[in-house]
Design an enzyme around this catalytic site. Structure first.
Site, PDB file in Angstrom:
ATOM      1  N   SER A  87       3.599  -2.349  10.371  1.00 35.63           N
ATOM      2  CA  SER A  87       5.055  -2.345  10.482  1.00 35.63           C
ATOM      3  C   SER A  87       5.692  -3.687  10.117  1.00 35.63           C
ATOM      4  O   SER A  87       6.650  -4.118  10.762  1.00 35.63           O
ATOM      5  CB  SER A  87       5.483  -1.897  11.881  1.00 35.63           C
ATOM      6  OG  SER A  87       4.986  -0.591  12.151  1.00 35.63           O
TER       7      SER A  87
ATOM      8  N   GLU B  56      -5.132  -5.284  10.815  1.00 36.04           N
ATOM      9  CA  GLU B  56      -4.126  -4.245  11.007  1.00 36.04           C
ATOM     10  C   GLU B  56      -4.401  -3.511  12.315  1.00 36.04           C
ATOM     11  O   GLU B  56      -5.205  -2.564  12.334  1.00 36.04           O
ATOM     12  CB  GLU B  56      -4.176  -3.250   9.847  1.00 36.04           C
ATOM     13  CG  GLU B  56      -3.927  -3.872   8.504  1.00 36.04           C
ATOM     14  CD  GLU B  56      -3.382  -2.850   7.507  1.00 36.04           C
ATOM     15  OE1 GLU B  56      -2.285  -3.073   7.014  1.00 36.04           O
ATOM     16  OE2 GLU B  56      -4.035  -1.830   7.278  1.00 36.04           O
TER      17      GLU B  56
ATOM     18  N   ASN C  96       0.871  -1.183   0.000  1.00 35.42           N
ATOM     19  CA  ASN C  96       0.000   0.000   0.000  1.00 35.42           C
ATOM     20  C   ASN C  96       0.903   1.227   0.000  1.00 35.42           C
ATOM     21  O   ASN C  96       1.535   1.535   1.005  1.00 35.42           O
ATOM     22  CB  ASN C  96      -0.877  -0.047   1.265  1.00 35.42           C
ATOM     23  CG  ASN C  96      -1.653   1.230   1.487  1.00 35.42           C
ATOM     24  OD1 ASN C  96      -1.759   2.069   0.591  1.00 35.42           O
ATOM     25  ND2 ASN C  96      -2.210   1.394   2.676  1.00 35.42           N
TER      26      ASN C  96
ATOM     27  N   GLY D  51       2.523   2.045  10.833  1.00 36.79           N
ATOM     28  CA  GLY D  51       3.433   3.168  10.651  1.00 36.79           C
ATOM     29  C   GLY D  51       4.138   3.597  11.928  1.00 36.79           C
ATOM     30  O   GLY D  51       4.751   4.663  11.977  1.00 36.79           O
TER      31      GLY D  51
ATOM     32  N   GLU E 140      -6.620   4.304   8.243  1.00 37.40           N
ATOM     33  CA  GLU E 140      -6.513   5.751   8.003  1.00 37.40           C
ATOM     34  C   GLU E 140      -7.831   6.292   7.450  1.00 37.40           C
ATOM     35  O   GLU E 140      -8.207   7.434   7.714  1.00 37.40           O
ATOM     36  CB  GLU E 140      -5.324   6.035   7.068  1.00 37.40           C
ATOM     37  CG  GLU E 140      -4.006   5.856   7.804  1.00 37.40           C
ATOM     38  CD  GLU E 140      -2.858   5.343   6.963  1.00 37.40           C
ATOM     39  OE1 GLU E 140      -2.903   5.430   5.724  1.00 37.40           O
ATOM     40  OE2 GLU E 140      -1.890   4.827   7.571  1.00 37.40           O
TER      41      GLU E 140
ATOM     42  N   LYS F 194       0.132   4.281  -0.233  1.00 37.16           N
ATOM     43  CA  LYS F 194      -0.493   5.457   0.401  1.00 37.16           C
ATOM     44  C   LYS F 194      -0.320   6.707  -0.477  1.00 37.16           C
ATOM     45  O   LYS F 194      -0.315   6.608  -1.691  1.00 37.16           O
ATOM     46  CB  LYS F 194       0.070   5.657   1.805  1.00 37.16           C
ATOM     47  CG  LYS F 194      -0.035   4.386   2.643  1.00 37.16           C
ATOM     48  CD  LYS F 194       0.153   4.636   4.095  1.00 37.16           C
ATOM     49  CE  LYS F 194       0.139   3.297   4.820  1.00 37.16           C
ATOM     50  NZ  LYS F 194       0.175   3.447   6.261  1.00 37.16           N
TER      51      LYS F 194
ATOM     52  N   HIS G  52      -9.421   0.818   5.353  1.00 38.38           N
ATOM     53  CA  HIS G  52      -8.090   1.004   5.964  1.00 38.38           C
ATOM     54  C   HIS G  52      -8.227   1.892   7.195  1.00 38.38           C
ATOM     55  O   HIS G  52      -9.062   2.804   7.219  1.00 38.38           O
ATOM     56  CB  HIS G  52      -7.140   1.641   4.942  1.00 38.38           C
ATOM     57  CG  HIS G  52      -5.722   1.646   5.410  1.00 38.38           C
ATOM     58  ND1 HIS G  52      -5.243   2.598   6.273  1.00 38.38           N
ATOM     59  CD2 HIS G  52      -4.690   0.791   5.166  1.00 38.38           C
ATOM     60  CE1 HIS G  52      -3.963   2.343   6.527  1.00 38.38           C
ATOM     61  NE2 HIS G  52      -3.608   1.249   5.872  1.00 38.38           N
TER      62      HIS G  52
HETATM   63  C1  PEP Z   1      -0.690  -0.097   6.085  1.00 45.43           C
HETATM   64  O1  PEP Z   1      -0.765   1.035   5.701  1.00 45.43           O
HETATM   65  O2  PEP Z   1      -1.584  -0.885   5.738  1.00 45.43           O
HETATM   66  C2  PEP Z   1       0.424  -0.498   6.937  1.00 45.43           C
HETATM   67  C3  PEP Z   1       0.381  -1.663   7.506  1.00 45.43           C
HETATM   68  O3  PEP Z   1       1.455   0.397   7.095  1.00 45.43           O
HETATM   69  P1  PEP Z   1       2.899   0.111   7.761  1.00 45.43           P
HETATM   70  O4  PEP Z   1       3.408  -1.171   7.144  1.00 45.43           O
HETATM   71  O5  PEP Z   1       3.725   1.292   7.400  1.00 45.43           O
HETATM   72  O6  PEP Z   1       2.685  -0.042   9.222  1.00 45.43           O
END
Ligand code: PEP
Length: 250
Positions: free
Chosen positions: A213, A167, A10, A173, A97, A12, A95
């Site tokens: 992460s 997630e 992803n 992040g 976000e 973003k 997601h």
């Molecule tokens: C994501 O945006 O779905 C995500 C898991 O980000 P990150 O790997 O940066 O934590």
């Protein structure tokens, strides 16, 4: 049964078209012999460019979101028809976000899920609890609610086109990762929710990615767990050097 591993990047709100093209080109070469299922989700602005590069390869083209309506007066939104027109095959919905920064609720996410499926797109439906919810012992409950509401009205015949991504919001992040054991426990719980909703066979086949992460150093341990069937990768998907080792694990 053995489920295929599904690794998704992803991107973003990163990368211009030329930067996205460069990464996509590198990935088509480096993942050519990869044995897992792959997806990249660039920004809307790079979908056409990246789509032309990954077309005919083993990398699927994904969008990071879409509108809940098919078309109409929705300034700033992008519709399922427009995504399909660009060759998008998969859409990431719900997601964290989108849920937490842009206040998308389960009802809206569900509307998008059904619209995407109706138009033939596959869906990655993201679920996951906030840190405060985990600390209050509510992680399972939150994930169950998001799963049930996100899939409300989705028939079992469409379920093979849905992937879940667990997630935990506190791990996205932040550099913090759920331990493989903690993540697997939620994945197993959510698989149980799918079993109650759709039966054992559908639950057994459901691909549940972990996200938060994920990096080369923890990917293999996470995906070694029985119920973790892949990864949704944010930060580490922005460079081939960090994404390829995750994608080629095992
Ligand atoms: C994501 O945006 O779905 C995500 C898991 O980000 P990150 O790997 O940066 O934590």
């Amino acid at each position: 049964m053995t489920r295929p591993y599904y690794i998704a990047g992803n991107w973003k709100m990163h990368k211009t078209r030329s930067e996205a093209a460069e990464l996509a080109r590198t990935l088509t070469v480096k993942l050519k012999d990869g044995k897992h299922k792959y997806l990249v989700a660039p920004s809307f602005t790079s979908l056409e460019t990246v789509g032309a590069i990954v077309k005919g390869t083993n990398i699927l083209l994904g969008a990071q979101n879409m509108a809940a309506e098919e078309q109409g007066a929705h300034t700033g939104e992008v519709s399922v028809l427009q995504l399909k027109d660009l060759g998008v095959q998969v859409v990431i919905l719900g997601h964290s976000e989108r849920r937490h920064t842009y206040k998308e609720d389960d009802e809206l996410v569900n509307k998008k899920v059904k619209l995407a499926l109706r138009h033939g797109l596959d869906v990655i439906l993201c679920i996951g609890e906030l840190l405060s919810e985990r600390e209050a012992g509510l992680a399972e409950k939150v994930c169950e609610t998001q799963t049930r509401k996100g899939l409300e009205g989705v028939p079992v015949s469409d379920l093979a086109r849905v992937t879940l991504a667990y997630e935990p919001v506190w791990a996205i992040g932040t550099g913090k990762t759920a331990t493989p054991e903690d993540a697997d426990a939620i994945h197993a719980y959510v698989r149980g929710v799918i079993e109650r909703l759709y039966g054992a066979s559908a639950a057994e086949k459901m691909i549940i990615q972990y996200g938060g992460s994920v990096k080369a150093e923890n990917a293999a341990q996470l995906m070694a767990k029985e119920n973790i069937d892949g990864a949704l990768v944010g930060g580490a998907s922005l460079k081939a050097d960090t994404f390829v080792p995750i994608a080629m694990f095992g």
